[in-house]
Write a protein that holds these residues in place. Structure first.
Motif, PDB file in Angstrom:
ATOM      1  N   ASP A 265      -9.395  -9.189  13.193  1.00  0.00           N
ATOM      2  CA  ASP A 265     -10.255  -8.601  14.403  1.00  0.00           C
ATOM      3  C   ASP A 265     -11.088  -9.954  14.928  1.00  0.00           C
ATOM      4  O   ASP A 265     -11.010 -10.180  16.114  1.00  0.00           O
TER       5      ASP A 265
ATOM      6  N   ARG B 277      -7.982  -7.003   7.917  1.00  0.00           N
ATOM      7  CA  ARG B 277      -8.201  -6.473   9.296  1.00  0.00           C
ATOM      8  C   ARG B 277      -9.445  -7.049   9.963  1.00  0.00           C
ATOM      9  O   ARG B 277      -9.413  -7.469  11.216  1.00  0.00           O
ATOM     10  N   GLN B 278     -10.585  -7.253   9.113  1.00  0.00           N
ATOM     11  CA  GLN B 278     -11.727  -7.718   9.646  1.00  0.00           C
ATOM     12  C   GLN B 278     -11.460  -9.349  10.091  1.00  0.00           C
ATOM     13  O   GLN B 278     -12.101  -9.694  11.061  1.00  0.00           O
TER      14      GLN B 278
ATOM     15  N   THR C 203      -7.294   0.424  -5.275  1.00  0.00           N
ATOM     16  CA  THR C 203      -8.468  -0.016  -4.652  1.00  0.00           C
ATOM     17  C   THR C 203      -8.555  -1.474  -4.182  1.00  0.00           C
ATOM     18  O   THR C 203      -9.285  -1.744  -3.028  1.00  0.00           O
TER      19      THR C 203
ATOM     20  N   CYS D  55      -8.390 -13.615   0.947  1.00  0.00           N
ATOM     21  CA  CYS D  55      -9.012 -12.381   0.856  1.00  0.00           C
ATOM     22  C   CYS D  55      -9.397 -12.056  -0.478  1.00  0.00           C
ATOM     23  O   CYS D  55     -10.234 -11.093  -0.665  1.00  0.00           O
TER      24      CYS D  55
ATOM     25  N   ARG E  82       0.922  -1.352   0.046  1.00  0.00           N
ATOM     26  CA  ARG E  82      -0.075   0.105   0.005  1.00  0.00           C
ATOM     27  C   ARG E  82       0.770   1.298  -0.062  1.00  0.00           C
ATOM     28  O   ARG E  82       0.289   2.315  -0.536  1.00  0.00           O
TER      29      ARG E  82
ATOM     30  N   ALA F 235      -6.876  -5.131   2.420  1.00  0.00           N
ATOM     31  CA  ALA F 235      -6.427  -4.685   3.578  1.00  0.00           C
ATOM     32  C   ALA F 235      -7.684  -4.807   4.633  1.00  0.00           C
ATOM     33  O   ALA F 235      -7.635  -5.007   5.583  1.00  0.00           O
ATOM     34  N   ASP F 236      -8.817  -4.290   4.132  1.00  0.00           N
ATOM     35  CA  ASP F 236     -10.106  -4.150   5.020  1.00  0.00           C
ATOM     36  C   ASP F 236     -10.217  -5.365   5.447  1.00  0.00           C
ATOM     37  O   ASP F 236     -10.689  -5.840   6.265  1.00  0.00           O
ATOM     38  N   THR F 237     -10.529  -6.550   4.447  1.00  0.00           N
ATOM     39  CA  THR F 237     -10.830  -7.856   4.647  1.00  0.00           C
ATOM     40  C   THR F 237      -9.735  -8.614   5.473  1.00  0.00           C
ATOM     41  O   THR F 237     -10.351  -9.451   6.577  1.00  0.00           O
TER      42      THR F 237
ATOM     43  N   ALA G 223      -6.736  -1.679  -1.360  1.00  0.00           N
ATOM     44  CA  ALA G 223      -7.490  -1.233   0.063  1.00  0.00           C
ATOM     45  C   ALA G 223      -8.479  -2.240   0.465  1.00  0.00           C
ATOM     46  O   ALA G 223      -8.856  -2.608   1.532  1.00  0.00           O
ATOM     47  N   ALA G 224      -9.296  -2.853  -0.584  1.00  0.00           N
ATOM     48  CA  ALA G 224     -10.147  -3.901  -0.046  1.00  0.00           C
ATOM     49  C   ALA G 224      -9.414  -5.179   0.614  1.00  0.00           C
ATOM     50  O   ALA G 224     -10.235  -5.756   1.485  1.00  0.00           O
TER      51      ALA G 224
END
Length: 271
Positions: A126, A122-123, A112, A254, A105, A118-120, A115-116
């Motif tokens: 968590d 992190r979810q 994009t 991911c 990144r 990375a979001d997946t 970014a997607a």
């Protein structure tokens, strides 16, 4: 091979079962010290330190296992393995985010797809952390009391322990030789790059390294210093290799490749 400030003072004439009690008590203290920060903050380094403490404890159980009654030895192996496995998924995501997605990144901050991903990541990380924390909280209720009970009744265990009449110095040298023999066999199996074999070699190398560190006071320095240095160097190389294997697996989890357009650009660092 810097000794931990709280490491017990071992003597060459110490009996193996007594040495296990001292080393295991120090290991449980390290694990306990690592558990509190994890409950109050979300810092990947806290988890990393817990995993080191767990590896050290498991190395002690492997090294001193032949001097322990089977029932106690098997319980320690099982309970520590369960705890270590509870932490592995979160650690994999932490490394993936920090060493694969983070650098990618930085190279392509506007991408994009990255970014997607990375979001997946992190979810999923968590969610894995929530499951891990539940396991760690339960650990304090059980099996931790059973492990402490074993140490509290060590006098009784030592009476029943196999091979407890040996001096720790000779016992420790035999275990190191055994570890080296196992490591050579695993290295041969890993020559062709099979992921499972490479991982097994890395784990065995870490275990032998921590065994040498734990038993350093009763091992000949001229022998173990060079071996320890070699293990640390090899561990770094195998670590990079295993991290790459894990990163490819997590990236595949991911990515929904079928949803990507045919002309989508390649991901930086994804090859």
């Amino acid at each position: 091979m810097n000794a931990d400030a709280h490491s017990p003072k071992l003597r060459r004439k110490t009996r193996p079962a007594a040495a296990f009690a001292a080393l295991a008590q120090a290991s449980l203290a390290r694990i306990d010290a690592c558990l509190d920060p994890l409950q109050h903050r979300d810092d990947p380094e806290d988890l990393h330190q817990l995993r080191i403490a767990l590896r050290q404890a498991r190395a002690v159980v492997w090294a001193m296992g032949p001097a322990l009654p089977r029932q106690e030895r098997d319980r320690w192996k099982r309970d520590l393995r369960t705890l270590a496995r509870a932490t592995s998924t979160v650690r994999d995501w932490d490394v993936f985010l920090a060493e694969t997605i983070g650098p990618a990144r930085e190279l392509e901050p506007e991408d994009t797809i990255l970014a997607a991903i990375a979001d997946t990541a992190r979810q999923r990380r968590d969610a894995a952390r929530e499951a891990m924390l539940a396991t760690l909280a339960a650990y304090r209720d059980w099996p931790l009391p059973a492990l402490h009970r074993d140490l509290a009744h060590l006098a009784q265990l030592a009476t029943r322990a196999r091979g407890d009449g040996a001096r720790l110095s000779s016992f420790a040298r035999r275990r190191v030789r055994r570890g080296r023999k196992q490591l050579r066999a695993l290295a041969r199996d890993a020559r062709h790059g099979d992921p499972a074999a490479v991982h097994a070699q890395r784990i065995a190398g870490k275990r032998l390294r921590y065994v040498i560190e734990a038993l350093a006071p009763v091992l000949p320095a001229r022998y173990t210093t060079r071996l320890h240095r070699k293990l640390v160097k090899r561990q770094a190389r195998l670590g990079r290799q295993v991290d790459g294997i894990v990163a490819r697996r997590l990236l595949a989890e991911c990515l929904d490749l079928q949803a990507m357009p045919d002309d989508a650009p390649p991901l930086p660092g994804a090859s």
